[in-house]
Design an enzyme around this catalytic site. Structure first.
Site, PDB file in Angstrom:
ATOM      1  N   ASP A 220       0.862  -1.191   0.000  1.00  0.00           N
ATOM      2  CA  ASP A 220       0.000   0.000   0.000  1.00  0.00           C
ATOM      3  C   ASP A 220       0.901   1.244   0.000  1.00  0.00           C
ATOM      4  O   ASP A 220       2.034   1.165  -0.450  1.00  0.00           O
ATOM      5  CB  ASP A 220      -0.965  -0.064   1.192  1.00  0.00           C
ATOM      6  CG  ASP A 220      -2.286   0.616   0.880  1.00  0.00           C
ATOM      7  OD1 ASP A 220      -2.252   1.813   0.538  1.00  0.00           O
ATOM      8  OD2 ASP A 220      -3.351  -0.017   0.966  1.00  0.00           O
ATOM      9  N   HIS A 243       2.189   1.976  -3.159  1.00  0.00           N
ATOM     10  CA  HIS A 243       1.285   2.924  -3.815  1.00  0.00           C
ATOM     11  C   HIS A 243       1.825   4.350  -3.790  1.00  0.00           C
ATOM     12  O   HIS A 243       1.101   5.288  -4.054  1.00  0.00           O
ATOM     13  CB  HIS A 243      -0.112   2.864  -3.182  1.00  0.00           C
ATOM     14  CG  HIS A 243      -0.787   1.533  -3.362  1.00  0.00           C
ATOM     15  ND1 HIS A 243      -2.041   1.248  -2.860  1.00  0.00           N
ATOM     16  CD2 HIS A 243      -0.386   0.405  -4.000  1.00  0.00           C
ATOM     17  CE1 HIS A 243      -2.374   0.004  -3.180  1.00  0.00           C
ATOM     18  NE2 HIS A 243      -1.377  -0.528  -3.856  1.00  0.00           N
TER      19      HIS A 243
END
Ligand SMILES: *[C@@H]1O[C@H](CO)[C@@H](O)[C@H](O)[C@H]1NC(C)=O
Ligand SMILES: *[C@@H]1O[C@H](CO)[C@@H](O)[C@H](O)[C@H]1NC(C)=O
Ligand SMILES: *[C@@H]1O[C@H](CO)[C@@H](O)[C@H](O)[C@H]1NC(C)=O
Length: 373
Positions: A220, A243
């Site tokens: 993430d 991310h």
């Protein structure tokens, strides 16, 4: 003259005594007889006892977990303590695979209300999260079970997180809430690209945090910057997979505080789904601000969405689309951002139609798309 010398000598002896006393505050080794920790066994009680002693010590103290692998069901180490504590993790602490065995449902290891903590030693906090990622539905289900954060820092002040590693957390790796003056230096986060919700470092309601020379690879956001973050400096951080580095998401809950003074510099992002972005939810319950945010000298290697302001952030359709975000974004710069991207669009600025962004500056942007147009 003679008199003066006499005065100096006892001073000297006193200083010597003081420094030996300091050196003598011996390391609290969890595998010593006193604490009884054994490799491959659970050392939760040994470590809790060592913490109690360290916390009560009026001289600075050092807890040592030597090389080797140790099981640890989890705990929250609580302050306030009487002096600074160095927590030296040389070996590996392993969380139970089964999240239901952890004493808290949102934390594996916590530090609460501690001033002057140093985490060091080159060791690894291994959350053993692979099983939890499979069952993770936290994106859709607020009552979800898989919320164990490897390292949770609450009210941590004047502290350093140095050369340790956070590995395979069941959820976020590190969460800072209400912290002040904390430095990360030489820290590492590692988890696979597919691991859900394993943000590297999340910061909220904290001031004066520095993250430098840190390597983050995860499933993430590498770094996510939540509401109430002020005066954050991120330098020389390597991110990927993951991310990217994100401010937000902001503007989802009514009690949110402004974000300001964010400097992200000299970072490299490789194979991340986003680069640097600011994301806010539409239909925010109240007005807020995100200002004085600067991204500079960033290298992107195969990054999707390298530069993004997204004020229509609405994953899983959990919002009222079409109602503008009420987070006002201002005084933002993106400077000297170079490299390659995988999307056809390298820069996207989707500001709130209700509260347009103000004073957003882009300069020295050189991004080449690998997209097959
Ligand atoms: C963070 O960095 C700033 C400037 O680089 C420095 O003044 C400050 O003391 C640092 N803070 C910590 C907690 O290391
Ligand atoms: C940047 O961080 C790496 C570790 O990730 C370190 O080896 C290197 O010395 C740092 N560079 C600078 C200029 O601080
Ligand atoms: C934005 O920058 C301007 C000019 O430097 C300054 O006057 C203003 O207060 C800043 N606004 C915010 C919200 O920080």
């Amino acid at each position: 003259m003679g008199l003066k010398l006499k005065n100096v000598l006892p001073m000297f002896v006193f200083l010597l005594l003081a420094s030996t006393a300091k050196a003598q505050s011996a390391a609290l080794d969890v595998t010593s007889e006193k604490y009884g920790g054994k490799p491959d066994a659970d050392i939760t009680q040994a470590l809790e006892k060592a913490w109690t002693d360290a916390c009560a010590s009026t001289a600075p103290s050092k807890i040592v977990v030597p090389k080797g692998t140790f099981k640890f069901v989890g705990t929250t180490f609580k302050g306030p303590c009487k002096a600074a504590i160095e927590f030296q993790l040389q070996g590996t602490l392993q969380a139970p695979v089964d999240g239901s065995q952890l004493p808290k449902d949102d934390t594996w290891i916590g530090f609460d209300n501690v001033d002057g903590l140093t985490l060091s030693g080159g060791g690894t906090f291994d959350g053993q999260g692979a099983e939890s990622w499979k069952n993770n539905d936290c994106n859709k289900n607020r009552q979800c079970k898989s919320k164990h954060i490897n390292l949770r820092f609450h009210l941590l002040t004047n502290s350093k997180i140095l050369d340790v590693t956070s590995k395979d957390s069941k959820n976020f790796h590190v969460n800072l809430l209400k912290c002040e003056k904390v430095e990360f230096n030489g820290f590492t986060v590692t988890a696979p690209k597919e691991s859900m919700n394993t943000d590297g470092i999340h910061i909220g309601r904290s001031t004066g945090i520095n993250i430098t020379a840190t390597t983050i690879g995860t499933g993430d956001d590498c770094i996510s910057i939540g509401d109430g973050t002020k005066d954050l400096t991120v330098t020389n951080v390597t991110c990927g997979p993951g991310h990217g580095i994100a401010i937000g998401s902001l503007g989802r809950y009514p009690e949110e505080e402004p974000v300001s003074g964010i400097n992200i510099k000299k970072c490299t992002l490789t194979d991340t789904s986003n680069g640097v972005r600011i994301k806010t939810w539409p239909a925010s319950p109240k007005d807020s601000t995100a200002s004085d945010i600067h991204f500079e000298d960033i290298t992107m290697v195969n990054v999707g969405n390298p530069i993004l302001i997204d004020q229509e952030y609405c994953p899983w359709n959990e919002c009222k689309k079409g109602v503008p975000s009420k987070v006002k974004i201002s005084n933002v710069s993106f400077k000297n951002i170079k490299g390659t991207c995988t999307d056809p669009v390298a820069v996207k600025l989707a500001c709130s139609p209700g509260l347009p962004c103000e004073n957003v500056e882009l300069s020295d942007i050189d991004l080449k798309s690998n997209w097959n147009f």
